[in-house]
Design a protein around this motif. Structure first.
Motif, PDB file in Angstrom:
ATOM      1  N   ALA B 167      26.092  -2.939 -61.612  1.00 31.42           N
ATOM      2  CA  ALA B 167      25.520  -2.804 -60.262  1.00 31.42           C
ATOM      3  C   ALA B 167      26.111  -1.593 -59.560  1.00 31.42           C
ATOM      4  N   GLN B 168      27.401  -1.382 -59.729  1.00 36.01           N
ATOM      5  CA  GLN B 168      28.041  -0.204 -59.132  1.00 36.01           C
ATOM      6  C   GLN B 168      27.486   1.080 -59.748  1.00 36.01           C
ATOM      7  N   ARG B 169      27.297   1.072 -61.045  1.00 38.45           N
ATOM      8  CA  ARG B 169      26.921   2.308 -61.733  1.00 38.45           C
ATOM      9  C   ARG B 169      25.467   2.664 -61.487  1.00 38.45           C
ATOM     10  N   TYR B 170      24.588   1.634 -61.516  1.00 34.75           N
ATOM     11  CA  TYR B 170      23.160   1.927 -61.473  1.00 34.75           C
ATOM     12  C   TYR B 170      22.524   1.624 -60.129  1.00 34.75           C
ATOM     13  N   GLN B 171      23.179   0.812 -59.306  1.00 30.40           N
ATOM     14  CA  GLN B 171      22.675   0.476 -57.969  1.00 30.40           C
ATOM     15  C   GLN B 171      21.428  -0.398 -57.982  1.00 30.40           C
TER      16      GLN B 171
END
Ligand SMILES: [Zn+2]
Ligand SMILES: [Zn+2]
Ligand SMILES: [Zn+2]
Lengths: 635, 635, 635
Positions: B167-171
């Motif tokens: 979630a942090q990496r791809y949003q």
């Protein structure tokens, strides 16, 4: 000693009207023993408490009326399906954590108290009905303990049992932590119920933990067997037997055997050759249809030591191709007879063939019997009948002490499995290599537990790889009049699997300190001065003793003081032969270089010579065809 | 630069009254460093919150009073048994879904927040007590991250952590679906909590999914280490160190190293040879008692690049046979000294032996120490003492830039494990083959991450198999004055593990398009015009660049424009040697054909020459016996 | 018969504005068919019930407007992620008990009723929209049933389904117990819900139990397929097709094919060579870039027998290197064309290439297409275009009956997997060895199910290894005018996997009783009098029939009475060739000794000759370069 031939029979597999004809044909073939009942629980008790012994009564009557003696098995290796409804957690669990399900056999965990009680119950019920029946000449308890890797189970029952066992053994976790060295890697426990089984650890578990579990698991087999013995003993005077399986080493056969009267084993020479003999491919090819020339004899000599007063049987003897080896060819003509003679020469009281008629259904449908599935004689029947005709002509050779004793110790097997240090170090293989070396020199051997009381009367005592040398043992070895060979790896550990301090072997009167060991991959053998090489395992020894063998670089490999020898390496066949020959010479034991594939077994003034090779061999003026044998007087 | 010798010591394993004598003997042997504490958690905190630092205080005092400097380890590789009661879900889970249980070491999941906090807590407590203690000259955090395959865990903690990381990496899952190409096989996700770990899929998972998990798992090691760094940094000025293990590539050592001060590694040349060096059987046989002649040096050069300002140590050095390789012979006399000299020649500040006294108990009881279990000197002690005597005579060689830089990139390792395309394609093996080729030419090498800022000042830069060529990297490679070799397989993917478009390698100023690749089983090598062959991997390249090497069928294998070269295949040793020699020639680097098993390491005007072979070798007028070495001035 | 070329295309992988250009280039290359849709469920129904067929409408329009015919796939091999939220237990479970998770494809259990209904639903929805659309010329149902070992599942759904299936088949547990011989080892059941799947048993399960489960699992594939057929049939007149995968034998293709109109298969000659052809290493090396010379033809001939009225296609044809074999080299130039010609010569109506453009993302990014990922032509495109140009010049050869029929029976494959008796006994391998022997003699073959109605009109009928000979079959074989070869191992069992009584083969009019069998490890072959040897499997036969082949020891190996022959061993290639040649001679079939790697396929007066070898071969005055081919008239 009377020798008997027998057969394994499953009346429940066949229509009742076929029984009398089967019995008559058994008798005609010269068979006198028949083993029955050992997988029949679902027919004896189709639902809990619903006992149906009537058919068994009738089967026993039919057999006895034909003149056959009955060996009755307890059916505990095959609990019926309803047993799982009563004890859903009775299944063994594999090392990966999966229950091993119903649908074949041996589907129980030795640790499960509920199932153990059920096993004792059915044994008691059978004992009550047949214990005083003179037609039942012996009892077989369960079948092939440990077969299919069933000794080790990682079930909840095992976990709880192991904790109790540890609490009994160590009394406190402090004592356990000290014994195991749990300070290493912060493995200390505060409560016994924190201790898990040693499977699925991140890397290898503490070897002391692993060895304790192996001891526990063996004890559970002993306890399981003992529960049935306890049920049967008050009810019968007939001997109690278990039929062990070849190269099953996960439990202590001597400990199980101590509760029984006769040891028996199931001999499948060709299945074993491909399935569990460690040998080069060309050796396996040469003996493909004969079986290994030493593997059966090793077990004969082992089980003679397991049985009370040396009493032992072959409970199952392969009569043709089996179904369970990687490949299953047919025996060379004559081998069925040869195997059986060899068993008798090693002191067997009985040889039973497995099985009477090949079953056309279920798991063993491709396993030969004495009869084909269509009721015609299979090749094994003719050999069995010839054998029956041989029996009266055989010399009457009672078990006698062999000149050589070889110590075989089950805990050592477990210990070195836990900690092989080299990928090909295996205790059984080490003992078997030494045994094979003895057999190639024409020697007879007793295989015995590590118990000084059992070793007396031999001229040569071999103690390879014994985990721990007790004070009794070192005292005995130092004072016996026999020549003694200890090592390699013997006496290197405490019973708790720590390194012995002072460093091993700690023999009395033989100065030797093994300072470190090396394991050697294939191709890295260390040549010996006198020929041959050390392979797999070699030790660095500090010693002031006489050096009898050394590497070409001058490292001592065989040393001695007086009668005691220490062997600091695993000798290859050439070196093994020389070392054993020299030992025998010092012990005053005569050796004979046997031709390839020819073996002999001596009893007093008689001996049997057999030819396992597939070619004609001449030995002492006898021409032996393939599968040939001769009994002779020793002048 | 001061060079130090040290040893790993476990005071908790021995009676306290033995400590002073141990310390004195260490000092006598010329050792000045002693590492302690790294597995002692159960003694430091036998139950939660019950801190027992008194014995550690006394141990440090005894050691310091003997003149030894202490390296103190945090004990987080071995959480005590009670930790599992507090965090029952802290265990790592294997790829088959089974928890990896207590009973050895490294029994924790890097993703578990609770255990991470516990690790930081014990580090902080140690820092509070010893952080300003001048007797503690360095800290070791944890022990051998990733050893026993512990980087990858399929636990619930990892599952949840991975989802957060994604979630942090791809949003958004839309972005993730696009990045991974999840339209393929309808693998699209709607919510991050639908995404599972990439184990147990029906057939292989999306390589982008797998690579993301590998990146995540590496980040968890970084985060775990960082938590302890964060606890210790405010409390001490002593350098923080981790001891990496040979050929552990599952996490990014450069990323972990960025938080630390000194890199160290644990060097077991003989264990590694049999356990994790990929080499033909005859090579392993030839170096059985010496270790591979390039494997240690590779790691020395790698960790010099991992340590801040090139600072690095050997934290554990094999002093005799180990217990964990398939076979464990003893080193040739002299090898312990040779290995240590070689480490110093590559710039090590310290070499510590593992371990002081062989423990008679627990998992490593068959692992040699400098002392035997019975307290007598083991062979390694004499070599350690000889080495200590050597040290003052060694030339003072500070780390200097080597002429050759070899890029080693952990994500490339993960990517090609996920997608080897040929069964024997392995990134480490490719880099190591190139490294070995350089060493056979007598060259010194810096192994560096894929960071242009680190590559300056070398005359030859090698970039094999780099997953992705960043814009920075291509710009740098196009403009550096060094000769540059890129490939095979370099620049072939986006960072998200898609095929790069335009097709790779996308070097600036070198016209080359890899249109497709082929992998080649053994026996299917493609011969090269100039001799030798391409093996394992070969690419079809469209190019207008100069062709330097081609197959006998005319396929380009090495091309160049200006200083940039692209290598389109995995060269066999013969071709590798020629290609590297030619590159060096263009780069103005002098090469030397080293005799088989002889290697050298150059620093400015000094060099060390060592003989790894088991035979006498003559090199530049020096006769080097097996395990022989010579330091010499370069004229 | 019109022959068509086609290609597999994934419009959902590419921007919509690229579709028209793709379609035009397909048409330019001579392709006329395009298969789409089979993995697109997540785009067709991104969330439950949210149907998005608009893009598919547009894709079909673009393709059709370019003049292409569309084959539309149902997307059931790749259920979207949301499907698991609706049916959390729909995943297949592996033999170790672990669910096989989402993240690739084929993540469903054939037994799951909920998923089966979902599959039928999406098929119905597609049928409703496109069933009468003339642009859709055929339907593909699902994709590669059984690929990735997905036929066998040990899920709860399978467990319950199996119990129901058993209840239907046996009606009572008494009947089941009798059929399986469950008296053996006390395996009897009282209720169907006591019966578990035959995985994780302690030792092997009852082979009858195992075979029943294999039959059940195959039936589930049939039922799954039938559910979609049932949905589509009322909605379309276009033919229904499944694309089978090479050497997937876990379900009965004849039974699945009976519900369909055309059989198709996915032909990956090079992937198969390394991944699933059993052949010596030198054979694999010789055909590394060509594929096995008989493996494709075997499947062509097999699927011609599976398709209704002999209709069959290649749905996927390798056009360059693939990504999934152990190694993946590129085909020799010309092989793509050769493989396709060979398919047409065996009667294929269509050959479609997999895939149009290499995808730069996800699992198959290293799998070549006709276009490179950068949209340039890959080598396969030129061969496809050349092939398209060849097509109009080919002779119009409709499927015709071959002179030889080889029976291939899926239940026999399952039975012998359950009970190989020798480690290398494999039914497919046996049939393939016989097929290869026929091909080396230049023969054309029909591969057919064990159905007498299908065997008429052949001059030679081969029936190796058929589990059970039905009364119909034995009657047919005894009366046909064809020469007949039965065996080895044929007719040896009842359909319930018991030994047939009387003992097999039970041929009418041929006196033969197989009394026992032997399996032979490599190196233990039994030489035959006339040359060559029996390998792997040999039977002891009692017979009064004429003996045509025997071992050097006089054991009958080939016997006959009239036209019926029984083969009692697995012949090595030399013996196989001689036996087949002699049979053909008796059958009046002309044979031709084909040069190594050269094969031919005859249709009436035409034949195709191909050269699979990597060297020039001369055959019947034609010089054939590597990958060369020639169509010729038979005079
Ligand atoms: Zn048995
Ligand atoms: Zn270590
Ligand atoms: Zn496919």
């Amino acid at each position: 000693m009377t020798r008997k031939l027998g057969v394994c029979y499953y009346p429940e597999h066949w229509p009742e009207d076929q029984w009398p004809r089967d019995a008559a044909r058994m008798k005609d073939a010269g068979l006198t023993l028949v083993r029955i009942g050992e997988f029949a629980w679902s027919r004896l008790e189709p639902s809990p408490g619903d006992l149906r012994f009537d058919w068994l009564d009738r089967a026993i009557s039919v057999l006895a009326e034909a003149g056959l003696e009955v060996v009755l098995g307890t059916p505990t290796a095959t609990p019926p399906r309803w047993m799982l409804d009563r004890h859903p957690d009775m299944l063994a669990v594999d090392a990966r954590g999966q229950p091993r399900k119903f649908g074949s056999r041996r589907h129980y965990c030795f640790s499960h108290p509920g199932y153990r009680a059920e096993a004792a119950r059915i044994a008691r019920l059978l004992g009550e009905r047949y214990g005083r029946d003179p037609r039942i000449v012996a009892w077989q308890i369960d079948n092939e303990y440990g077969c299919h890797d069933t000794t080790l189970s990682y079930s909840d029952a095992a976990r709880h049992g192991f904790r109790d066992w540890l609490a009994q053994r160590y009394q406190s976790t402090d004592a356990l932590n000290r014994a195991w060295g749990n300070v290493f890697w912060s493995m200390a426990y505060d409560r016994f119920d924190q201790i898990d089984l040693p499977n699925l650890t991140v890397t290898e578990p503490n070897p002391a933990h692993a060895l304790a579990f192996r001891r526990y698991a063996s004890d559970m087999v002993v306890a399981f067997n003992r529960a049935q013995v306890a049920a049967l003993r008050p009810l019968t005077d007939a001997p109690l037997i278990h039929n062990y399986m070849g190269r099953v080493t996960e439990f202590d056969h001597h400990a199980v055997g101590a509760d029984l009267d006769i040891a028996s084993w199931d001999s499948y020479p060709m299945g074993f050759l491909l399935d569990r003999v460690e040998a080069p491919a060309d050796h396996k090819a040469a003996y493909l249809r004969q079986g290994d020339p030493d593997f059966q004899a090793f077990h004969h000599d082992l089980y003679r030591g397991v049985g009370r007063d040396g009493r032992w049987w072959i409970m199952e003897q392969q009569p043709g191709p089996v179904n369970w080896a990687p490949w299953n060819p047919a025996p060379l003509p004559g081998m069925v007879r040869l195997w059986s003679h060899e068993a008798f020469a090693h002191g067997a009281e009985a040889v039973c063939f497995f099985r009477w008629r090949q079953a056309p259904f279920a798991q063993e449908q491709m396993h030969a019997g004495l009869l084909r599935p269509d009721d015609s004689p299979a090749p094994g029947l003719e050999e069995a009948a010839a054998l029956a005709a041989d029996l009266p002509r055989l010399p009457d050779v009672s078990p006698s002490r062999a000149p050589v004793a070889l110590v075989f110790d089950y805990p050592s097997q477990w210990a070195w499995e836990v900690q092989p240090q080299g990928a090909d170090f295996d205790y059984f293989a080490l003992c078997f290599a030494m045994y094979r070396g003895l057999r190639k020199l024409g020697l007879s051997v007793d295989i015995l537990p590590a118990d000084p009381a059992r070793l007396a009367g031999h001229d040569l005592i071999l103690v390879p790889g014994l985990l721990h040398l007790s004070a009794d043992m070192t005292a005995y070895l130092a004072t016996t009049q026999a020549q003694v060979l200890v090592g390699p790896r013997a006496g290197s550990k405490t019973p708790e699997m720590s390194i012995a301090l002072p460093l091993g072997p700690n023999l009395q009167g033989l100065d030797a300190t093994v300072t470190h060991v090396e394991t050697l991959p294939p191709g890295a053998e260390r040549a010996l001065q006198r020929g041959g090489a050390a392979e797999r395992w070699i030790e660095a020894v500090e010693t002031r003793a006489e050096i009898l063998e050394e590497t070409t670089e001058g490292a001592p490999v065989l040393i001695r003081t007086g009668r005691q020898h220490y062997l600091a390496a695993w000798p290859d066949p050439e070196a093994m032969g020389r070392i054993l020959r020299d030992l025998c010479s010092r012990a005053g034991i005569q050796t004979t270089d046997m031709p390839e594939g020819v073996r002999q077994r001596v009893h007093g003034h008689h001996k049997l010579v057999v030819n396992y090779s597939s070619e004609m061999r001449v030995f002492e003026n006898d021409a032996l065809p393939p599968a040939g044998l001769v009994w002779k007087l020793i002048p």
